[in-house]
Design an enzyme around this catalytic site. Sequence first.
Site, PDB file in Angstrom:
ATOM      1  N   ASN A  65     -18.864 -63.584 -41.605  1.00  0.00           N
ATOM      2  CA  ASN A  65     -18.542 -62.856 -40.191  1.00  0.00           C
ATOM      3  C   ASN A  65     -19.356 -63.979 -39.015  1.00  0.00           C
ATOM      4  OD1 ASN A  65     -17.617 -60.700 -41.645  1.00  0.00           O
ATOM      5  ND2 ASN A  65     -19.473 -59.316 -41.258  1.00  0.00           N
ATOM      6  N   GLY A  66     -18.809 -63.706 -37.979  1.00  0.00           N
ATOM      7  CA  GLY A  66     -19.445 -64.343 -36.967  1.00  0.00           C
ATOM      8  C   GLY A  66     -18.442 -65.531 -36.327  1.00  0.00           C
ATOM      9  N   HIS A  86     -11.083 -47.934   1.235  1.00  0.00           N
ATOM     10  CA  HIS A  86     -11.268 -49.388   1.344  1.00  0.00           C
ATOM     11  C   HIS A  86     -10.254 -50.329   0.466  1.00  0.00           C
ATOM     12  CE1 HIS A  86     -14.795 -48.602   3.512  1.00  0.00           C
ATOM     13  NE2 HIS A  86     -15.273 -47.680   2.714  1.00  0.00           N
ATOM     14  N   LYS A 109     -12.321 -44.361 -21.887  1.00  0.00           N
ATOM     15  CA  LYS A 109     -11.655 -43.548 -22.915  1.00  0.00           C
ATOM     16  C   LYS A 109     -10.121 -43.683 -23.066  1.00  0.00           C
ATOM     17  CE  LYS A 109     -14.487 -43.672 -25.054  1.00  0.00           C
ATOM     18  NZ  LYS A 109     -15.762 -43.993 -24.951  1.00  0.00           N
ATOM     19  N   GLU A 136     -16.379 -44.132 -17.295  1.00  0.00           N
ATOM     20  CA  GLU A 136     -16.396 -43.839 -18.996  1.00  0.00           C
ATOM     21  C   GLU A 136     -15.028 -43.043 -19.355  1.00  0.00           C
ATOM     22  OE1 GLU A 136     -17.632 -44.738 -21.583  1.00  0.00           O
ATOM     23  OE2 GLU A 136     -17.217 -43.038 -22.949  1.00  0.00           O
ATOM     24  N   TRP A 173     -11.297 -59.485 -38.473  1.00  0.00           N
ATOM     25  CA  TRP A 173     -10.879 -59.029 -37.155  1.00  0.00           C
ATOM     26  C   TRP A 173     -10.626 -60.364 -36.661  1.00  0.00           C
ATOM     27  CZ3 TRP A 173     -12.796 -59.313 -31.986  1.00  0.00           C
ATOM     28  CH2 TRP A 173     -12.209 -58.543 -31.218  1.00  0.00           C
TER      29      TRP A 173
HETATM   30  C1  F6R Z   1     -15.890 -47.643 -26.082  1.00  0.00           C
HETATM   31  C2  F6R Z   1     -17.042 -48.026 -27.017  1.00  0.00           C
HETATM   32  C3  F6R Z   1     -17.626 -49.593 -26.791  1.00  0.00           C
HETATM   33  C4  F6R Z   1     -18.858 -49.516 -27.071  1.00  0.00           C
HETATM   34  C5  F6R Z   1     -19.579 -51.072 -26.903  1.00  0.00           C
HETATM   35  C6  F6R Z   1     -21.010 -51.281 -27.025  1.00  0.00           C
HETATM   36  O1  F6R Z   1     -15.699 -46.451 -26.555  1.00  0.00           O
HETATM   37  O2  F6R Z   1     -17.390 -47.570 -28.134  1.00  0.00           O
HETATM   38  O3  F6R Z   1     -17.652 -49.689 -25.182  1.00  0.00           O
HETATM   39  O4  F6R Z   1     -19.854 -48.642 -26.068  1.00  0.00           O
HETATM   40  O5  F6R Z   1     -18.840 -51.891 -27.458  1.00  0.00           O
HETATM   41  O6  F6R Z   1     -21.289 -51.070 -28.344  1.00  0.00           O
HETATM   42  P1  F6R Z   1     -22.618 -50.495 -28.905  1.00  0.00           P
HETATM   43  O7  F6R Z   1     -23.160 -49.218 -28.344  1.00  0.00           O
HETATM   44  O8  F6R Z   1     -22.650 -50.639 -30.419  1.00  0.00           O
HETATM   45  O9  F6R Z   1     -23.637 -51.788 -28.653  1.00  0.00           O
END
Ligand code: F6R
Length: 613
Positions: free
Chosen positions: A100-101, A509, A490, A486, A72
């Site tokens: 990774n990292g 505002h 989404k 949220e 990624w």
């Molecule tokens: C959005 C989503 C992300 C995770 C965020 C934290 O749908 O899934 O915003 O909530 O990257 O991930 P966790 O919960 O694994 O720490």
Amino acid sequence: MCGIIAGIKKGNIVQDLIGCLKKLEYRGYDSAGLACFENNRIERYRSVGRVSELEKIVDTKYSNIGIAHTRWATHGKVNELNAHPHLSIKDGFSVCVIHNGIIENYKELKATLIKYGYSFESQTDSEVLAHLLHLERKKFSSLKEALNSVRKKLIGAYALVAICDKDPNTISGTKSSSSLVLGIDRGSHQYFLSSDPNSLSGISTHIVFIEELELICLNGSEFTIYDENLNKINRDLTKLDFASDKISRGEYASFMQKEIHEQPNAIAMTLENFFDENSLTPILFGNDAPKIFEEVEQIIIIACGTSYHAGLVAKYWIEELAKVHVSVEIASEFRYRKSVLKNKTLMIGISQSGETADTLAALKLARKLGLEWIFGICNVQESTLIRICNLSFITRAGLEIGVASTKAFTTQLASLFVFALTLAKTKNHINTQNERNFLKQLRHLPNAVASILNGEMSVKNWIKYFESKQNVLFLGRGIHYPIAMEGALKLKEISYIHAEAYAAGELKHGPLALIDESMPIIAIAPNDDLVNKLKNNLEEVKARGGRLFIIADQGFELREDSCTKIITLGDHAGFLSPILHVIPLQLLAYHVANSKGNDVDKPRNLAKSVTVE
Ligand code: F6R
């Protein structure tokens, strides 16, 4: 985010590695690669795009040792040269690594390596690891010692796995602030290293988490773990209880759709221990919980993204029920802020994966600043988060594959509500009758969620109003403001429509200036104490020609007309209302994204588990 899998077995391992890469796909990636020994030489194969592309390339290959990776992109574009494994060939031997990292001092290391005559083909930070390990392997007599020496020169986060053709039967790995787990199946004589235990289902019976700065060597049919001074250490094996068939979409078009529909069951599983009378006992959060719950004076919740929204909802519950002050912070902000932490503060980290780099760093910082009470809410028992916390609660949502979190969110909310109730009980703020009533409502929650899911069709009827839009505004008040946030998250992450959430009282505002007939406004309108205030805000929107889409409860007084569409849920669910009102928003985001032809499970640029900063 990037995924690591490496393995050694008596037969051909190439197809196992491809199978594991497929199980890592859900984490998000843009390219993939594999390297293995063929006739004692390291051969490397890489491709941009899906693992299935790489699979075609390695289809006929045979090897009993290999390393593979999904990348990624962080440093450098998405292309084959930047994909892992990275290879260093010089002076008659080769070293190959997957990583990774992020290596923070890679520029300095690269400059030194160039002076030693190494040339670089990629723009990544990871390629320095291949050349550095090659350089160190010239100085040391084994891959293990070379890797240990490399480790000492690195600044940053890494899980790093390597092979070298001077050590033909060996795979070595090490880690710092990034996950690395050993999978073992002694019966089949196969050993794997992975960044994600989920990928080991079906090929390992036991796992061992590699701890910070430890080094692991797979050699033939043995494994050895070393501490940072290369002393051997013994570690207990943990039985792996994933069933490989859990990772399937079943009858659904996508994992996200399946996971939305799994919510009644996921919530029921998570609450299983809380359905009986008198079940609200702190001990379910850990042995120290009774003392901590009694003494705690303030709470700080740390999380990212959707988990952060769960924390924002919880603030309302905890303050109202348990009368304890709560602040909620985005982990990536908290970790770089000079915060003042008072005694008797409980820090709560919420994370679906338990591997989110910012959340982990924030919790570790709190520990360093002297906070003793750290509580993790997480969907993965074996995660780093749970291992660094002294109190914990495991949501039992099951594996969540879709990048957009749905069932993890609602199970986090259910857990946080139980936590708020238990804290309130410990502090004598709820009586037995209240406790019974709340438990009754909790018992009904899975059914209430199921009945909203049954109304999916009315959400689908709204798709046409959104699929061609560029912008959408979400409005909510009070505890439903984080639900509006949220809903906006989404929609934007999977449909790529720009969406923002506002507390409805803030409209005048500033954001009211955006309202016209081309702007859809989604309002979360439960029949709570604020409903009349919200109605006034919505009238302001109507007066300016805005198009309203309202998720209401029974008894909501605005009527449908050409500019106002309403989906009515059941009777107002009181404290649990946020868990119900988010469901139509998840469904809406899913259906709009799906009708636009987007890959809802793997939205562009996003990863399931954000293990780098
Ligand atoms: C959005 C989503 C992300 C995770 C965020 C934290 O749908 O899934 O915003 O909530 O990257 O991930 P966790 O919960 O694994 O720490």
